[in-house]
Design an enzyme around this catalytic site. Sequence first.
Site, PDB file in Angstrom:
ATOM      1  N   PHE A 147       0.856  -1.190   0.000  1.00 25.91           N
ATOM      2  CA  PHE A 147       0.000   0.000   0.000  1.00 25.91           C
ATOM      3  C   PHE A 147       0.893   1.242   0.000  1.00 25.91           C
ATOM      4  CE2 PHE A 147      -2.378  -3.390   2.045  1.00 25.91           C
ATOM      5  CZ  PHE A 147      -3.586  -3.356   1.357  1.00 25.91           C
ATOM      6  N   CYS A 262      -0.673   2.526 -11.180  1.00 24.46           N
ATOM      7  CA  CYS A 262      -1.574   1.706 -10.360  1.00 24.46           C
ATOM      8  C   CYS A 262      -3.043   1.957 -10.663  1.00 24.46           C
ATOM      9  CB  CYS A 262      -1.289   1.950  -8.879  1.00 24.46           C
ATOM     10  SG  CYS A 262       0.316   1.324  -8.330  1.00 24.46           S
TER      11      CYS A 262
END
Length: 451
Positions: A147, A262
Site C-alpha cells: 500500500f 496503479c
Amino acid sequence: MRISVIGCGYLGTVHAAAMASLGHDVVGIDVDRRKIAELAEGRAPFYEADLPRLLDEETRSGRLRFTTDFAAATGAAVHFICVGTPQRAGDDAADMAFVNAAVDALVPHLSPGDVVAGKSTVPVGTVAALRERIDATGATLVWNPEFLREGRAVQDTVAPDRLVVGIPDGADGERAGDRLREVYAQARARGGPVRGTPGATTELVKIAANAFLATKISFINAMSEIAEVAGADVAELADAIGCDPRIGRSFLNAGIGFGGGCLPKDIRAFAARAEELGTGHSTRFLREVDAINLRRRDHTADLVADALGDVAGRRVTVLGAAFKPNSDDVRDSPALDIAARLRSLGALVTVTDPEAIGNARRVHPELSYEPHLETALLGAHAVLVATEWEQYRHLDPERARELASGRVIVDGRNCLDADAWYAAGWDCIRMGRPALRHPAEERVLVGAGTL
C-alpha cells in the site's frame, strides 16, 4: 532473517532496501542486468525520496545486495514476489506473465518451510492458481499486498498504516504467519495493525482500495464539471461534504485526474476480472470512473485553448511531467497527455519538471523539454500547472509575469494562491472554480492577439 526479493522495479527496490534497513539480510533479484548493476552500486534507477540514502547505506553495510542469479534465493526464509502486473496488450486485464515467470524461476530454489509472499497487485484467484506449484516444494504461499504512496514509499514500508496478510489454514499457514510477523516486527511496532485475511480477500484488498480512491477522485471531478457550468466552487463543495466523517476530505481535490502505474490499470483489471467471474455488473461503474478521469484531459486542453482564443502557434508551458509530485513516474501521466493534446492543436508546448524529464522524453519524444523553470517560462503565452510540485505551488507570480509574454495561468491542480496571481495581472483559470479574469481592456497585448 535472510530474505529474497524477486523483481527490482519500484516496489521491489523499495521493499528490499527497507527490509535491509530493518536489519534483515536481503538479496534483490531481477533479470534486467543494467538495473541490477546500478542497484549494486547503491544507485536508485528512479526518483523516490529517501531511497538513495537507504540504498547507499545498506549496500555498503552488506545487508543488501543485488543479482540476476535466482540461485541466490536459496537459503532465504522468506521470498517476496514484487514484479509488475501491467495492463495486458489488447485488453484491460492484468498481464500475469511476470508473476508466472518469477514463480517459475524461484521454484527450483525453494526448500520445505520457506515462505513465498506475493506483494504484486493481482486479480482475485491468483493465489489459488499459483499454490500447487509452491506447495510441491514444501514452501507455503501467502499474499501480502503493498500500500505504497509514491513519494512516501520508504516511510510506508518501514512504518505502514496497516499490514494485510493472507495465509492458508493449518499448521503451515500458522508457521508462515509467525515468520512474517518476525520479518515485520519493527515495522509493526512503528506502524498500524496486522490484518490476517483469507487469500481471496487479501487479493481483493489492494485492488478494492484503489478502485475506491479512483472513484472518489472521479466523483469530485464530475462535480467539478457541474460546478463550472452552474457557477459553483468545487473546492468549497469538497470542504463542506468532507466535514462528514463518513465521506472525509482526502482525495476530494478536483483537477486534471489521476494517472500513474496503479490506479488506471488496476480499475480496468478489476472490471475485466469481474467480467471473467460473471459479475461484471458489479464493477460496471468503474468504466465510468475511468471515462470521467480520461475526460479531464481533453477538458484541460480545452480550457487552455479557450483562454488563449486560438492555441495554434501560441507558446504553452506545462509545469510538470510526472503523474504526481515527488516522483519521476510518467506512466499514464495526465500532464504529458495534456501536453501532447495541446501540441496536436498546434500549440508550441514546453514541458518542465524537476525529476521526470528523462522518463518523459522516452514516452513523448515529440514534445519540447526544458529543465530550468525560468527558462521554460520565457515567452509563454499560457502556463498550465499540471503537477503540484512545491516549487510550482509557490512560484512567484510577479517573477513569472516578467518572464512570460502572456497572462494566462491554468491551475490544473487547484493548488495556487489564485488571488495573488490575479493581483499580479494574471487571468487565473481553475478547475471547477470561478475563473479570475481581468477586463479585456486591462489585458496585455501580445503580438496581434489579446490575452
